[in-house]
Design an enzyme around this catalytic site. Structure first.
Site, short mmCIF file in Angstrom:
data_model
loop_
_atom_site.label_atom_id
_atom_site.label_comp_id
_atom_site.label_asym_id
_atom_site.label_seq_id
_atom_site.Cartn_x
_atom_site.Cartn_y
_atom_site.Cartn_z
N GLY A 48 0.84 -1.19 0.00
CA GLY A 48 0.00 0.00 0.00
C GLY A 48 0.86 1.23 0.00
O GLY A 48 2.04 1.18 0.38
N GLN A 53 3.14 9.97 1.01
CA GLN A 53 4.41 9.25 1.01
C GLN A 53 5.24 9.51 -0.25
O GLN A 53 6.41 9.13 -0.32
CB GLN A 53 4.18 7.74 1.14
CG GLN A 53 3.67 7.33 2.51
CD GLN A 53 3.53 5.83 2.58
OE1 GLN A 53 2.55 5.28 2.11
NE2 GLN A 53 4.51 5.16 3.16
N CYS A 94 6.27 -0.01 7.21
CA CYS A 94 5.87 1.15 6.42
C CYS A 94 7.04 1.57 5.56
O CYS A 94 8.17 1.63 6.05
CB CYS A 94 5.46 2.29 7.36
SG CYS A 94 4.99 3.79 6.49
N LEU A 95 6.78 1.86 4.29
CA LEU A 95 7.87 2.25 3.39
C LEU A 95 8.53 3.56 3.84
O LEU A 95 9.66 3.84 3.48
CB LEU A 95 7.35 2.38 1.95
CG LEU A 95 6.86 1.08 1.30
CD1 LEU A 95 6.30 1.36 -0.08
CD2 LEU A 95 7.96 0.04 1.23
N HIS A 137 -4.01 1.38 7.67
CA HIS A 137 -2.66 1.96 7.69
C HIS A 137 -2.56 3.12 6.70
O HIS A 137 -2.06 4.20 7.03
CB HIS A 137 -1.64 0.86 7.36
CG HIS A 137 -0.22 1.32 7.28
ND1 HIS A 137 0.75 0.91 8.16
CD2 HIS A 137 0.40 2.17 6.42
CE1 HIS A 137 1.89 1.49 7.84
NE2 HIS A 137 1.71 2.26 6.79
N GLU A 138 -3.06 2.90 5.48
CA GLU A 138 -2.94 3.95 4.45
C GLU A 138 -3.84 5.15 4.76
O GLU A 138 -3.45 6.29 4.53
CB GLU A 138 -3.22 3.39 3.06
CG GLU A 138 -2.30 2.26 2.59
CD GLU A 138 -0.82 2.54 2.80
OE1 GLU A 138 -0.39 3.71 2.75
OE2 GLU A 138 -0.07 1.56 3.04
N HIS A 141 -2.24 7.47 7.09
CA HIS A 141 -1.28 8.38 6.45
C HIS A 141 -1.96 9.69 6.03
O HIS A 141 -1.34 10.75 6.04
CB HIS A 141 -0.65 7.74 5.21
CG HIS A 141 0.55 6.89 5.50
ND1 HIS A 141 1.69 7.39 6.06
CD2 HIS A 141 0.79 5.57 5.29
CE1 HIS A 141 2.59 6.41 6.20
NE2 HIS A 141 2.06 5.30 5.73
#
Ligand code: NI
Length: 172
Positions: A48, A53, A94-95, A137-138, A141
């Site tokens: 995701g 991000q 997380c990226l 999670h997304e 963000h």
């Protein structure tokens, strides 16, 4: 000619802490951003990605927990409309926080209301498992919330060194 690759925002970048703005224009530019976010997610082997991000403070996320072309969800202006009372804890990464994995407790099932890339209503009913987790999670963000906000201050203190390294590496 292929557009240059999108750069990932890492922990410490202020864009990750902003409340992202609602998308109002469903144009070619938005489609291109979503396509490039999908590319970036694949390149980084993520499941995701949220627009902040990649430095865009917009309410746009892409999620793919299936790893096949047909399984990609592009959600614009997503909102969680219901969550199960039952919670589930699982490891999350997380990226934007490379090298950090944390066990996070979240509702096991969620329903999400959003729009698709054309601005049409798009709903996901009772997502569960990894998909439910990735959606939450997304969407976090988009509200400036990161994994580290879900853990205790004691756990966060233990991460201080790692977080400092990520922040410092941003400008190398
Ligand atoms: Ni993330």
């Amino acid at each position: 000619m292929k557009a240059p690759e999108l750069e990932l925002s890492r922990y410490g970048d202020p864009v990750l802490r902003k409340t992202a703005l609602p998308v109002e224009k469903f144009d070619e530019e938005l489609t291109e951003l979503a396509d490039r976010m999908i590319e970036t997610m694949r390149r980084e082997d993520g499941i995701g990605l949220a627009a902040p991000q990649v430095g865009e403070p917009l309410r746009l996320i892409v999620v793919d927990t299936s790893h096949d072309e047909a399984g990609v969800h592009v959600l614009v202006n997503p909102e969680i409309v219901s969550s199960s009372a039952e919670n589930e804890a699982d490891d999350e990464g997380c990226l934007s926080l490379p090298g950090i994995t944390l066990a996070i407790k979240r509702p096991a099932r969620v329903s999400v209301k959003a729009q698709n890339i054309k601005g049409e209503p798009y709903t996901i009913e009772n997502a569960e498992g990894l998909f439910a987790r990735a959606l939450q999670h997304e969407i976090d963000h988009l509200n400036g919330i990161l994994l580290v906000d879900h853990v205790s201050s004691v756990q966060r203190a233990l991460l201080r060194g790692k977080l400092k390294k990520i922040t410092e590496a941003r400008h190398d």
